[in-house]
Design an enzyme around this catalytic site. Structure first.
Site, PDB file in Angstrom:
ATOM      1  N   ASP A   1       0.946  -1.161  -0.092  1.00  0.00           N
ATOM      2  CA  ASP A   1       0.003   0.174  -0.179  1.00  0.00           C
ATOM      3  C   ASP A   1       0.688   1.285   0.046  1.00  0.00           C
ATOM      4  OD1 ASP A   1      -2.385   1.189  -0.009  1.00  0.00           O
ATOM      5  OD2 ASP A   1      -2.778   1.353   2.042  1.00  0.00           O
TER       6      ASP A   1
ATOM      7  N   TYR B   1       1.292   5.777  -0.456  1.00  0.00           N
ATOM      8  CA  TYR B   1       0.916   6.891   0.553  1.00  0.00           C
ATOM      9  C   TYR B   1       1.049   8.022  -0.699  1.00  0.00           C
ATOM     10  CZ  TYR B   1       1.185   9.685   4.733  1.00  0.00           C
ATOM     11  OH  TYR B   1       0.614  10.493   5.783  1.00  0.00           O
TER      12      TYR B   1
ATOM     13  N   HIS C   1      -3.945  14.071   1.176  1.00  0.00           N
ATOM     14  CA  HIS C   1      -4.085  13.037   2.211  1.00  0.00           C
ATOM     15  C   HIS C   1      -2.916  13.115   3.144  1.00  0.00           C
ATOM     16  CE1 HIS C   1      -4.912   9.470   4.610  1.00  0.00           C
ATOM     17  NE2 HIS C   1      -3.990   8.996   3.979  1.00  0.00           N
TER      18      HIS C   1
ATOM     19  N   ARG D   1       0.839  14.539  13.448  1.00  0.00           N
ATOM     20  CA  ARG D   1       2.207  15.268  13.855  1.00  0.00           C
ATOM     21  C   ARG D   1       2.087  16.713  13.805  1.00  0.00           C
ATOM     22  NH1 ARG D   1       2.968  11.702   9.849  1.00  0.00           N
ATOM     23  NH2 ARG D   1       3.256  13.351   8.361  1.00  0.00           N
TER      24      ARG D   1
ATOM     25  N   GLU E   1     -10.333   3.710   3.639  1.00  0.00           N
ATOM     26  CA  GLU E   1      -9.653   4.538   2.872  1.00  0.00           C
ATOM     27  C   GLU E   1     -10.074   4.046   1.513  1.00  0.00           C
ATOM     28  OE1 GLU E   1      -5.518   4.978   5.471  1.00  0.00           O
ATOM     29  OE2 GLU E   1      -5.483   3.673   3.950  1.00  0.00           O
TER      30      GLU E   1
ATOM     31  N   GLU F   1      -9.492   3.588  -2.372  1.00  0.00           N
ATOM     32  CA  GLU F   1      -8.154   3.498  -2.859  1.00  0.00           C
ATOM     33  C   GLU F   1      -8.279   2.833  -4.433  1.00  0.00           C
ATOM     34  OE1 GLU F   1      -4.903   2.038  -0.743  1.00  0.00           O
ATOM     35  OE2 GLU F   1      -5.624   2.800   1.221  1.00  0.00           O
TER      36      GLU F   1
ATOM     37  N   ASP G   1      -9.279   0.188   1.991  1.00  0.00           N
ATOM     38  CA  ASP G   1      -8.396  -0.377   3.017  1.00  0.00           C
ATOM     39  C   ASP G   1      -8.574  -0.069   4.357  1.00  0.00           C
ATOM     40  OD1 ASP G   1      -5.971  -1.627   3.839  1.00  0.00           O
ATOM     41  OD2 ASP G   1      -4.624   0.099   3.833  1.00  0.00           O
TER      42      ASP G   1
ATOM     43  N   ARG H   1      -7.641   3.779  13.434  1.00  0.00           N
ATOM     44  CA  ARG H   1      -7.030   5.120  13.530  1.00  0.00           C
ATOM     45  C   ARG H   1      -6.492   5.171  14.950  1.00  0.00           C
ATOM     46  NH1 ARG H   1      -5.682   5.893   8.482  1.00  0.00           N
ATOM     47  NH2 ARG H   1      -7.498   6.567   7.372  1.00  0.00           N
TER      48      ARG H   1
ATOM     49  N   GLN I   1      -3.541   2.419  14.867  1.00  0.00           N
ATOM     50  CA  GLN I   1      -2.480   2.817  14.221  1.00  0.00           C
ATOM     51  C   GLN I   1      -1.900   4.249  14.792  1.00  0.00           C
ATOM     52  OE1 GLN I   1      -3.876   4.661  10.483  1.00  0.00           O
ATOM     53  NE2 GLN I   1      -2.147   5.454   9.774  1.00  0.00           N
TER      54      GLN I   1
ATOM     55  N   TYR J   1       2.335   3.178  15.229  1.00  0.00           N
ATOM     56  CA  TYR J   1       3.001   3.397  13.917  1.00  0.00           C
ATOM     57  C   TYR J   1       4.572   4.028  13.890  1.00  0.00           C
ATOM     58  CZ  TYR J   1       2.514   8.557  13.334  1.00  0.00           C
ATOM     59  OH  TYR J   1       2.640   9.942  13.458  1.00  0.00           O
TER      60      TYR J   1
ATOM     61  N   LYS K   1      -4.022  -1.796  10.326  1.00  0.00           N
ATOM     62  CA  LYS K   1      -4.597  -1.884   8.906  1.00  0.00           C
ATOM     63  C   LYS K   1      -4.605  -3.476   8.393  1.00  0.00           C
ATOM     64  CE  LYS K   1      -2.979   2.836   7.172  1.00  0.00           C
ATOM     65  NZ  LYS K   1      -4.423   2.894   6.544  1.00  0.00           N
TER      66      LYS K   1
ATOM     67  N   THR L   1      -8.824  -5.847   4.144  1.00  0.00           N
ATOM     68  CA  THR L   1      -8.508  -4.905   2.915  1.00  0.00           C
ATOM     69  C   THR L   1      -9.690  -5.389   1.854  1.00  0.00           C
ATOM     70  OG1 THR L   1      -6.462  -4.283   3.402  1.00  0.00           O
ATOM     71  CG2 THR L   1      -7.164  -3.925   1.234  1.00  0.00           C
TER      72      THR L   1
ATOM     73  N   THR M   1      -4.659   6.151   0.348  1.00  0.00           N
ATOM     74  CA  THR M   1      -5.828   6.919   0.561  1.00  0.00           C
ATOM     75  C   THR M   1      -5.924   8.075  -0.664  1.00  0.00           C
ATOM     76  OG1 THR M   1      -6.155   6.516   2.961  1.00  0.00           O
ATOM     77  CG2 THR M   1      -7.581   8.448   1.894  1.00  0.00           C
TER      78      THR M   1
ATOM     79  N   GLU N   1     -10.071  12.365   7.749  1.00  0.00           N
ATOM     80  CA  GLU N   1      -9.993  13.525   7.156  1.00  0.00           C
ATOM     81  C   GLU N   1     -11.366  14.299   6.997  1.00  0.00           C
ATOM     82  OE1 GLU N   1      -6.986  13.808   3.572  1.00  0.00           O
ATOM     83  OE2 GLU N   1      -7.608  11.926   3.980  1.00  0.00           O
TER      84      GLU N   1
END
Length: 404
Positions: free
Chosen positions: A116, A118, A123, A132, A190, A192, A224, A228, A231, A235, A244, A248, A335, A349
């Site tokens: 997968d 990014y 996103h 972050r 997600e 995708e 996917d 959260r 995650q 992560y 995750k 899927t 995503t 989001e």
């Protein structure tokens, strides 16, 4: 364009012609192509015409056909297009049109590996702000290469398979709060695009951007599912894992790349200049519009055309270190989110991590998924002569976790 009476609401037209695996009336699974409200049963048709590759369609998955390579893919597509567009073939074809409502759709291919990416800038920037807030929105490497991670091939499931709410460790509140174990309280989607590898490559070799269509057979729609809260806790430093890897979902029909030729577009401008192995001299982006439906309410329309890193670049990066491709490999875009309002490809989001709930048509409000919620992701793309082709859908319903 076709002698078939498809109607305006047909799930697939006579151009798209996606492939999948189906079974009918207790029979063994086999390969078919979707057109209108039917499955075109390819095995008996190919046998009746004496085609050399007829045995490929009597298999339970697409993998043997995928492994046959691009010349076979192009030849079969040309044959199927002729069958459904030329009136002379009506008598041959009609007995082998099976109503979609009479079949069970299977996972279309056996997944070898799952990666997968990014690749959506919007996103990535939004997740950076949410996860972050004291750091730059984009990771340092993001504009230099397509960032990705390995998922679990064994938890890729076909559309319609129930999604069991996962459990794991997560913080009860903000940073420094206690760590608890239990069912995810921030279950997400997600939206995708997934790409299915047919032709393998040897270990220690690279697949250049220009060889994308020689190795990738087609596209599926991907959800996917993502926990959260799990995650966010796990992560750092190695990225997604249990948040995750539980499920899927993919659409049951694989749209061949040839059908997406009218949807090819140039990707957005990139800065800084990409490394030489990622340079793409022709339009490698895809103008595909997704639609996210939450309990019957359309809540978002993410655009694939905004993807910063194209599928061809993702494949080139995946193999630049000599990693091999196998028939049945699946890699997904990550995503898909666009910069305009209403174009988010995940609820993290769309609701800004739960701060801005979504109101559904039944009057309820949602931030993340509740048990019993159903999400369907659909997609369309430009077709020939100004038409719009449907690319199928992927759906799933959340069920409670098993009792401890």
């Amino acid at each position: 364009m076709t002698w078939l009476d498809l109607g305006d609401d047909a799930p697939f037209d006579a151009w798209t012609l996606p492939y999948g695996a189906f079974s009918a009336a207790g029979e063994e699974p086999r390969v078919g192509a979707a057109v209108g409200p039917w499955v075109l049963d390819l095995a008996p048709l190919a046998a009746a015409e004496g085609l050399d590759g007829a045995h490929l369609f009597a298999q339970s998955t697409l993998n043997p056909f995928l492994a046959a390579g691009r010349r076979a893919w192009d030849a079969v597509r040309g044959w199927v297009l002729e069958l459904v567009t030329e009136e002379a073939h009506r008598e041959l074809v009609e007995p082998h049109l099976v109503p979609l409502g009479d079949v069970e759709l299977r996972l279309p291919f056996t997944v070898a590996d799952y990666v997968d990416f990014y690749a959506s800038q919007t996103h990535a920037e939004n997740v950076g702000q949410l996860f972050r807030p004291d750091s730059p929105d984009l990771p340092a490497a993001w504009r230099h290469l397509p960032i990705g991670y390995h998922g679990r091939a064994g938890t890729v499931v076909v559309s319609g398979t129930p999604v069991v709410r996962p459990s794991g460790q997560r913080r009860a509140g903000g940073p420094g709060s206690s760590v608890t174990f239990g069912p995810s309280a921030r279950l997400d989607i997600e939206a995708e695009a997934g790409f299915v590898v047919g032709t393998p490559s040897a270990l220690g070799t690279r697949v250049p951007v220009g060889a994308f269509e020689d190795h990738v057979f087609g596209m599926v729609l991907v959800n996917d599912w993502s926990a959260r809260d799990i995650q966010a806790f796990e992560y750092v430093p190695l990225g997604p894992f249990l948040g995750k890897s539980f499920a899927t979902s993919v659409s049951p029909w694989v749209v061949p790349l040839a059908a997406l030729a009218p949807a090819r577009v140039s990707p957005p401008p990139r800065s800084p200049a990409v490394a030489s192995y990622l340079e793409d001299g022709e339009p490698c982006g895809l103008d595909v519009e997704f639609e996210v439906v939450w309990n019957g309410t359309v809540v978002s329309r993410p655009p694939l055309r905004d993807l910063y890193w194209t599928p061809a670049q993702q494949l080139a990066h995946l193999t630049v270190n000599g990693a091999s491709l196998r028939t049945g490999d699946l890699y997904a875009s990550g995503t898909i989110s666009g910069p305009r309002p209403g174009a988010s490809g995940c609820f993290l989001e769309l609701t800004w991590n739960g701060a801005d709930p979504v109101r559904l048509a039944d009057g309820t409000q949602r931030t993340f998924l509740e048990n019993g919620d159903t999400v369907t992701i659909r997609a369309t793309a430009p077709g020939p002569a100004g038409t719009r082709q449907r690319l199928g859908e992927v759906t799933g319903t959340i069920t409670p976790p098993p009792a401890p």
